[in-house]
Design a protein around this motif. Structure first.
Motif, PDB file in Angstrom:
ATOM      1  N   PHE A 101     -13.344  -1.886   4.859  1.00 26.49           N
ATOM      2  CA  PHE A 101     -13.722  -3.050   4.144  1.00 26.49           C
ATOM      3  C   PHE A 101     -13.296  -4.057   5.448  1.00 26.49           C
ATOM      4  CE2 PHE A 101     -14.196  -3.400  -0.163  1.00 26.49           C
ATOM      5  CZ  PHE A 101     -13.814  -2.225  -0.625  1.00 26.49           C
ATOM      6  N   PRO A 102     -13.828  -5.456   5.619  1.00 22.30           N
ATOM      7  CA  PRO A 102     -13.644  -6.371   6.445  1.00 22.30           C
ATOM      8  C   PRO A 102     -12.128  -6.511   6.837  1.00 22.30           C
ATOM      9  CG  PRO A 102     -15.493  -6.899   5.234  1.00 22.30           C
ATOM     10  CD  PRO A 102     -15.165  -5.751   4.603  1.00 22.30           C
ATOM     11  N   ILE A 103     -11.458  -6.495   5.501  1.00 21.55           N
ATOM     12  CA  ILE A 103      -9.940  -6.579   5.307  1.00 21.55           C
ATOM     13  C   ILE A 103      -9.574  -6.472   3.831  1.00 21.55           C
ATOM     14  CG2 ILE A 103      -9.976  -9.185   4.829  1.00 21.55           C
ATOM     15  CD1 ILE A 103      -7.378  -9.242   6.938  1.00 21.55           C
ATOM     16  N   ALA A 104      -8.451  -6.009   3.580  1.00 21.58           N
ATOM     17  CA  ALA A 104      -7.935  -5.673   2.133  1.00 21.58           C
ATOM     18  C   ALA A 104      -6.587  -5.869   1.832  1.00 21.58           C
ATOM     19  CB  ALA A 104      -8.591  -4.009   1.935  1.00 21.58           C
ATOM     20  N   THR A 105      -6.332  -6.020   0.796  1.00 23.21           N
ATOM     21  CA  THR A 105      -4.959  -6.306   0.294  1.00 23.21           C
ATOM     22  C   THR A 105      -4.404  -5.308  -0.986  1.00 23.21           C
ATOM     23  OG1 THR A 105      -5.476  -8.055  -1.136  1.00 23.21           O
ATOM     24  CG2 THR A 105      -4.815  -8.554   1.072  1.00 23.21           C
ATOM     25  N   MET A 106      -5.320  -4.566  -1.206  1.00 21.19           N
ATOM     26  CA  MET A 106      -5.316  -3.880  -2.699  1.00 21.19           C
ATOM     27  C   MET A 106      -5.341  -2.284  -2.137  1.00 21.19           C
ATOM     28  SD  MET A 106      -7.382  -5.860  -5.201  1.00 21.19           S
ATOM     29  CE  MET A 106      -6.399  -5.228  -6.513  1.00 21.19           C
ATOM     30  N   SER A 107      -4.396  -1.594  -2.782  1.00 26.97           N
ATOM     31  CA  SER A 107      -4.011  -0.016  -2.142  1.00 26.97           C
ATOM     32  C   SER A 107      -5.521   0.636  -2.501  1.00 26.97           C
ATOM     33  CB  SER A 107      -2.963   0.274  -2.812  1.00 26.97           C
ATOM     34  OG  SER A 107      -3.058   0.405  -3.955  1.00 26.97           O
ATOM     35  N   ARG A 108      -6.047   0.240  -3.484  1.00 26.71           N
ATOM     36  CA  ARG A 108      -7.128   1.056  -4.063  1.00 26.71           C
ATOM     37  C   ARG A 108      -8.445   0.826  -3.039  1.00 26.71           C
ATOM     38  NH1 ARG A 108      -7.765  -3.023  -8.462  1.00 26.71           N
ATOM     39  NH2 ARG A 108      -9.510  -4.316  -8.001  1.00 26.71           N
ATOM     40  N   ASN A 109      -8.549   0.006  -2.339  1.00 27.72           N
ATOM     41  CA  ASN A 109      -9.462  -0.248  -1.207  1.00 27.72           C
ATOM     42  C   ASN A 109      -9.327   0.632  -0.009  1.00 27.72           C
ATOM     43  OD1 ASN A 109     -10.815  -1.731  -2.815  1.00 27.72           O
ATOM     44  ND2 ASN A 109     -10.095  -3.728  -2.102  1.00 27.72           N
ATOM     45  N   TYR A 110      -8.086   1.153   0.132  1.00 24.74           N
ATOM     46  CA  TYR A 110      -7.738   1.658   1.518  1.00 24.74           C
ATOM     47  C   TYR A 110      -8.126   3.490   0.966  1.00 24.74           C
ATOM     48  CZ  TYR A 110      -5.606  -1.930   3.764  1.00 24.74           C
ATOM     49  OH  TYR A 110      -5.619  -3.177   4.321  1.00 24.74           O
ATOM     50  N   ASP A 111      -8.780   4.049   2.254  1.00 27.42           N
ATOM     51  CA  ASP A 111      -9.356   5.376   1.941  1.00 27.42           C
ATOM     52  C   ASP A 111      -8.315   6.344   2.627  1.00 27.42           C
ATOM     53  OD1 ASP A 111     -11.985   3.728   2.884  1.00 27.42           O
ATOM     54  OD2 ASP A 111     -12.109   4.765   0.947  1.00 27.42           O
ATOM     55  N   TYR A 112      -7.773   6.017   3.794  1.00 28.04           N
ATOM     56  CA  TYR A 112      -6.782   7.197   4.308  1.00 28.04           C
ATOM     57  C   TYR A 112      -5.357   6.325   4.478  1.00 28.04           C
ATOM     58  CZ  TYR A 112     -11.274   8.688   5.657  1.00 28.04           C
ATOM     59  OH  TYR A 112     -12.716   9.149   5.705  1.00 28.04           O
ATOM     60  N   TRP A 113      -4.383   7.444   4.235  1.00 25.63           N
ATOM     61  CA  TRP A 113      -2.969   7.170   4.392  1.00 25.63           C
ATOM     62  C   TRP A 113      -2.142   7.739   5.337  1.00 25.63           C
ATOM     63  CZ3 TRP A 113      -0.757   2.822   1.333  1.00 25.63           C
ATOM     64  CH2 TRP A 113      -1.960   2.391   0.419  1.00 25.63           C
ATOM     65  N   GLY A 114      -1.112   7.194   5.936  1.00 21.08           N
ATOM     66  CA  GLY A 114      -0.202   8.295   6.624  1.00 21.08           C
ATOM     67  C   GLY A 114       0.862   8.592   5.712  1.00 21.08           C
ATOM     68  N   GLN A 115       1.860   9.259   6.312  1.00 26.64           N
ATOM     69  CA  GLN A 115       2.655  10.041   5.485  1.00 26.64           C
ATOM     70  C   GLN A 115       3.863   9.143   5.323  1.00 26.64           C
ATOM     71  OE1 GLN A 115       2.598  10.286   8.725  1.00 26.64           O
ATOM     72  NE2 GLN A 115       4.672   9.937   9.424  1.00 26.64           N
ATOM     73  N   GLY A 116       4.228   8.030   5.961  1.00 24.55           N
ATOM     74  CA  GLY A 116       5.351   6.813   5.895  1.00 24.55           C
ATOM     75  C   GLY A 116       6.415   7.302   6.728  1.00 24.55           C
ATOM     76  N   THR A 117       7.131   6.276   6.768  1.00 27.72           N
ATOM     77  CA  THR A 117       8.302   6.016   7.666  1.00 27.72           C
ATOM     78  C   THR A 117       9.361   5.236   7.006  1.00 27.72           C
ATOM     79  OG1 THR A 117       9.213   5.928  10.071  1.00 27.72           O
ATOM     80  CG2 THR A 117       7.338   4.372   9.066  1.00 27.72           C
ATOM     81  N   GLN A 118      10.552   5.820   6.914  1.00 24.01           N
ATOM     82  CA  GLN A 118      11.588   5.158   6.143  1.00 24.01           C
ATOM     83  C   GLN A 118      12.298   3.965   7.025  1.00 24.01           C
ATOM     84  OE1 GLN A 118      13.094   6.026   2.943  1.00 24.01           O
ATOM     85  NE2 GLN A 118      14.044   4.010   3.490  1.00 24.01           N
ATOM     86  N   VAL A 119      12.347   2.820   6.401  1.00 20.26           N
ATOM     87  CA  VAL A 119      12.978   1.851   6.739  1.00 20.26           C
ATOM     88  C   VAL A 119      14.163   1.403   6.074  1.00 20.26           C
ATOM     89  CG1 VAL A 119      12.834  -0.764   7.442  1.00 20.26           C
ATOM     90  CG2 VAL A 119      10.879   0.840   8.294  1.00 20.26           C
ATOM     91  N   THR A 120      15.535   1.322   6.546  1.00 17.34           N
ATOM     92  CA  THR A 120      16.539   1.372   6.105  1.00 17.34           C
ATOM     93  C   THR A 120      17.381  -0.122   6.390  1.00 17.34           C
ATOM     94  OG1 THR A 120      16.891   3.273   5.098  1.00 17.34           O
ATOM     95  CG2 THR A 120      18.781   2.143   4.856  1.00 17.34           C
ATOM     96  N   VAL A 121      17.456  -1.285   5.576  1.00 19.98           N
ATOM     97  CA  VAL A 121      18.217  -2.413   6.229  1.00 19.98           C
ATOM     98  C   VAL A 121      19.433  -2.489   5.399  1.00 19.98           C
ATOM     99  CG1 VAL A 121      18.206  -5.069   6.692  1.00 19.98           C
ATOM    100  CG2 VAL A 121      15.971  -3.302   6.654  1.00 19.98           C
ATOM    101  N   SER A 122      20.681  -2.286   6.209  1.00 20.32           N
ATOM    102  CA  SER A 122      22.096  -2.420   5.840  1.00 20.32           C
ATOM    103  C   SER A 122      22.528  -3.803   5.859  1.00 20.32           C
ATOM    104  CB  SER A 122      22.957  -1.708   6.634  1.00 20.32           C
ATOM    105  OG  SER A 122      23.275  -2.043   7.740  1.00 20.32           O
ATOM    106  N   SER A 123      23.198  -4.237   4.860  1.00 15.68           N
ATOM    107  CA  SER A 123      23.972  -5.604   4.660  1.00 15.68           C
ATOM    108  C   SER A 123      25.155  -5.686   5.248  1.00 15.68           C
ATOM    109  CB  SER A 123      24.004  -5.926   3.277  1.00 15.68           C
ATOM    110  OG  SER A 123      24.769  -4.952   2.372  1.00 15.68           O
TER     111      SER A 123
END
Length: 123
Positions: A101-123
């Motif tokens: 798409f020219p640009i997209a904000t909804m997950s259903r419009n995305y065709d390919y995904w990465g495996q993810g990376t964890q971000v943890t923010v401590s207080s």
């Protein structure tokens, strides 16, 4: 097919910064809009930021506006998410995704995904 690999996650204190990277391989990177999503424990995957095919347009979730910046380097086939002023509520697994798409904000419009990376923010 587009393969996406995220990196740059980790543990950071509140107020700190991280930069996530997502390297793409496969089809022409510049043909895809890119997005970042995140999923916290027990919650659904949520939109964070998106950038257009050319990199000229960006969209952000209200919760990260002014703190996060998405950018795209078509020459390096990489999209970045600079995260500043991190808060504990930013803790999640962050995913990058590619959309025909020219640009997209909804997950259903995305065709390919990465495996993810964890971000943890401590207080």
């Amino acid at each position: 097919q587009v393969q996406l690999v995220e990196s740059g996650g980790g543990l950071v204190q509140a107020g700190g910064s991280l930069r996530l990277s997502c390297a793409a391989s496969g089809r022409t990177f510049s043909n895809y809009a890119m997005g970042w999503f995140r999923q916290a424990p027990g919650k659904e995957r949520a939109f964070v930021a998106a950038i257009s095919r050319s990199g000229g347009s960006t969209v952000y979730a209200d919760s990260v506006k002014g703190r996060f910046t998405i950018s795209k380097d078509n020459a390096k086939n990489t999209v970045y998410l600079q995260m500043n002023s991190l808060k504990p509520e930013d803790t999640a697994v962050y995913y990058c995704a590619a959309a025909q798409f020219p640009i997209a904000t909804m997950s259903r419009n995305y065709d390919y995904w990465g495996q993810g990376t964890q971000v943890t923010v401590s207080s």
